[in-house]
Design an enzyme around this catalytic site. Structure first.
Site, mmCIF file in Angstrom:
data_model
loop_
_atom_site.group_PDB
_atom_site.id
_atom_site.type_symbol
_atom_site.label_atom_id
_atom_site.label_comp_id
_atom_site.label_asym_id
_atom_site.label_seq_id
_atom_site.Cartn_x
_atom_site.Cartn_y
_atom_site.Cartn_z
ATOM 1 N N SER A 122 20.646 44.165 46.234
ATOM 2 C CA SER A 122 20.384 42.863 46.834
ATOM 3 C C SER A 122 19.267 43.013 47.861
ATOM 4 O O SER A 122 19.100 44.083 48.456
ATOM 5 C CB SER A 122 21.654 42.402 47.542
ATOM 6 O OG SER A 122 21.349 41.469 48.537
ATOM 7 N N SER A 123 18.549 41.907 48.092
ATOM 8 C CA SER A 123 17.462 41.985 49.077
ATOM 9 C C SER A 123 17.991 42.174 50.499
ATOM 10 O O SER A 123 17.227 42.500 51.403
ATOM 11 C CB SER A 123 16.588 40.735 49.002
ATOM 12 O OG SER A 123 17.347 39.581 49.266
ATOM 13 N N CYS A 124 19.314 42.007 50.706
ATOM 14 C CA CYS A 124 19.831 42.176 52.074
ATOM 15 C C CYS A 124 19.946 43.643 52.471
ATOM 16 O O CYS A 124 20.319 43.953 53.596
ATOM 17 C CB CYS A 124 21.158 41.456 52.258
ATOM 18 S SG CYS A 124 22.483 42.242 51.361
ATOM 19 N N TYR A 151 28.176 44.502 53.365
ATOM 20 C CA TYR A 151 27.752 44.393 51.965
ATOM 21 C C TYR A 151 26.502 45.243 51.726
ATOM 22 O O TYR A 151 26.400 45.979 50.742
ATOM 23 C CB TYR A 151 27.477 42.918 51.661
ATOM 24 C CG TYR A 151 26.963 42.639 50.277
ATOM 25 C CD1 TYR A 151 27.829 42.604 49.198
ATOM 26 C CD2 TYR A 151 25.612 42.395 50.055
ATOM 27 C CE1 TYR A 151 27.360 42.333 47.921
ATOM 28 C CE2 TYR A 151 25.134 42.126 48.791
ATOM 29 C CZ TYR A 151 26.010 42.093 47.725
ATOM 30 O OH TYR A 151 25.538 41.825 46.461
ATOM 31 N N LYS A 155 25.759 48.470 49.174
ATOM 32 C CA LYS A 155 24.692 48.482 48.172
ATOM 33 C C LYS A 155 23.733 49.658 48.399
ATOM 34 O O LYS A 155 23.241 50.266 47.442
ATOM 35 C CB LYS A 155 23.925 47.157 48.193
ATOM 36 C CG LYS A 155 24.744 45.988 47.635
ATOM 37 C CD LYS A 155 24.998 46.179 46.166
ATOM 38 C CE LYS A 155 25.754 45.028 45.527
ATOM 39 N NZ LYS A 155 26.062 45.301 44.109
ATOM 40 N N HIS A 194 27.086 30.806 48.394
ATOM 41 C CA HIS A 194 25.741 30.853 48.978
ATOM 42 C C HIS A 194 25.217 29.428 49.183
ATOM 43 O O HIS A 194 25.811 28.462 48.720
ATOM 44 C CB HIS A 194 24.806 31.630 48.059
ATOM 45 C CG HIS A 194 25.025 33.108 48.120
ATOM 46 N ND1 HIS A 194 25.663 33.809 47.134
ATOM 47 C CD2 HIS A 194 24.712 34.013 49.082
ATOM 48 C CE1 HIS A 194 25.726 35.084 47.469
ATOM 49 N NE2 HIS A 194 25.156 35.239 48.651
HETATM 50 P P1 GDP Z 1 22.150 34.622 53.302
HETATM 51 O O1 GDP Z 1 20.888 34.496 52.498
HETATM 52 O O2 GDP Z 1 22.781 35.968 53.179
HETATM 53 O O3 GDP Z 1 21.950 34.235 54.730
HETATM 54 O O4 GDP Z 1 23.247 33.683 52.651
HETATM 55 P P2 GDP Z 1 23.498 32.113 52.382
HETATM 56 O O5 GDP Z 1 22.940 31.730 51.075
HETATM 57 O O6 GDP Z 1 24.982 31.914 52.563
HETATM 58 O O7 GDP Z 1 22.788 31.291 53.573
HETATM 59 C C1 GDP Z 1 21.415 31.083 53.645
HETATM 60 C C2 GDP Z 1 21.064 30.135 54.750
HETATM 61 O O8 GDP Z 1 21.498 28.807 54.413
HETATM 62 C C3 GDP Z 1 21.672 30.428 56.133
HETATM 63 O O9 GDP Z 1 20.662 30.199 57.112
HETATM 64 C C4 GDP Z 1 22.759 29.354 56.262
HETATM 65 O O10 GDP Z 1 23.046 29.017 57.616
HETATM 66 C C5 GDP Z 1 22.112 28.196 55.526
HETATM 67 N N1 GDP Z 1 23.069 27.154 55.058
HETATM 68 C C6 GDP Z 1 22.977 25.827 55.304
HETATM 69 N N2 GDP Z 1 24.020 25.175 54.781
HETATM 70 C C7 GDP Z 1 24.779 26.099 54.147
HETATM 71 C C8 GDP Z 1 25.987 26.015 53.406
HETATM 72 O O11 GDP Z 1 26.588 24.967 53.215
HETATM 73 N N3 GDP Z 1 26.475 27.193 52.881
HETATM 74 C C9 GDP Z 1 25.833 28.374 53.057
HETATM 75 N N4 GDP Z 1 26.352 29.487 52.492
HETATM 76 N N5 GDP Z 1 24.699 28.503 53.790
HETATM 77 C C10 GDP Z 1 24.181 27.365 54.322
#
Ligand code: GDP
Length: 323
Positions: A122-124, A151, A155, A194
């Site tokens: 993953s890119s994280c 996580y 990875k 996500h």
């Molecule tokens: P990340 O890429 O590991 O940070 O994972 P996410 O896909 O869960 O979140 C990406 C970004 O989207 C973060 O800045 C969250 O705060 C924002 N975000 C906004 N609304 C939502 C939501 O309803 N669910 C999630 N998962 N993220 C949200």
């Protein structure tokens, strides 16, 4: 290292399409995309036990399964995955399950002499403050984003295990690092998914229930890159047939957008016209993580699915399955 050196060679090493290929995680977002692609590509002996049939955290069961089915190749797409809140609040599950899944599958594959193996990360895994776009060489050069450190460490352990097997046993196992993925079959859980599936679900509900506003998480200012799982599946097959190096390979679009822009795009695809508010008490996560994709581009791969088209397709799938 130049891209040309890193790519190693463009030698084509075709996969045997009649030999058993184990798609670990076959029912997930990535596994189901791989299954679709490999079926279309003429693979006739795909193996994809579901988690009730084979719990990959159960080491004896994994070894027994390998002894019985003797896979020729393995794509390790099985993982416990989740969005920012799931990672932030349940880090123990993310590190423990992922380490167990990986170690069991990789050890069993080694015991059975599986030659072709692709591990998906993953890119994280890259440092929070890595230079953008992030090159593969940034791995292990700085501290990680805290919300998904558990996580990411799991990875990174997987990448190190792949490199160790290459060094000690000489097998041509490889790793790919996809960016944020989406597509049909994604997890749309309101708390644990996500951002992209979360937004689809939220806007769909708001439109159908005629809610006047929705509240998204965070500030909306972080930037993210999104790749359709079908594009990743094509990259996986290409890497298995063309790539042989111990450096992971990034797979993304190389382009990102703000979460606010993503939210506007999803709202427009879903047809939601109410107000959109932001809840700053929810975590933003890392500010930016866009991948440098020059290495895989040099092998002849490019993403094919436009984000707005992919969101429309994913929304159609969600609507067809939503309760
Ligand atoms: P990340 O890429 O590991 O940070 O994972 P996410 O896909 O869960 O979140 C990406 C970004 O989207 C973060 O800045 C969250 O705060 C924002 N975000 C906004 N609304 C939502 C939501 O309803 N669910 C999630 N998962 N993220 C949200």
């Amino acid at each position: 290292m130049s891209v040309a050196q890193a790519v190693q060679s463009d030698r084509y090493r075709p996969m045997d399409r009649s030999a058993p290929v184990f798609v670990a995680g076959r029912n997930g977002l990535v596994g189901s995309a791989l299954w679709r692609l490999l079926t279309t590509e003429g693979f006739t002996a795909l193996l994809g036990p579901g988690s009730t049939e084979l719990d990959l955290r159960n080491r004896p069961a994994v070894f027994e399964w390998f002894a019985k089915h003797q896979p020729h190749a393995v794509i390790l797409a099985a993982a416990r995955v989740g969005g920012i809140k799931a990672n932030d609040t349940r880090p123990t599950d993310f590190i423990s399950d992922n380490l167990q899944i990986q170690v069991n599958v990789l050890d069993a594959a080694l015991r059975h002499g599986v030659e072709r193996l692709l591990f998906l990360g993953s890119s994280c895994i890259y440092p929070k403050r890595a230079a953008q776009p992030i090159r593969e060489e940034a791995l292990l050069t700085g501290p990680l984003e805290p919300t998904n450190e558990a996580y990411a460490i799991a990875k990174i352990a997987g990448i190190t295990q792949i490199r160790s097997v290459r060094r000690q046993h000489g097998l041509p196992w490889i790793c790919a690092m996809p960016t944020n993925l989406y597509g049909p079959g994604d997890n749309f859980h309101p708390e644990h998914s996500h951002v992209l599936p979360s937004l689809i679900r939220r806007f769909h509900r708001a439109r159908t229930e005629q809610l006047p506003k929705v509240v998204n998480w965070g500030s909306g200012t972080p930037r993210r890159e999104f790749l359709h799982a079908d594009d990743l599946a094509r990259a996986c097959l290409l890497l298995l047939e063309r790539y042989d190096s111990d450096s992971p390979v990034n797979v993304g679009t190389g382009e990102d957008l703000t979460i606010r822009e993503l939210s506007d795009t999803v709202a427009s695809v879903v047809g939601y016209e109410g107000a959109i508010e932001w809840d700053p008490s929810q975590p933003d996560g890392t500010y930016r993580k866009v991948l440098d994709i020059s290495k895989i581009a040099a092998l002849g791969w490019a993403p094919a699915i436009k984000l707005s088209d992919g969101i429309a397709e994913t929304y159609a799938w969600y609507e067809s399955t939503a309760p």
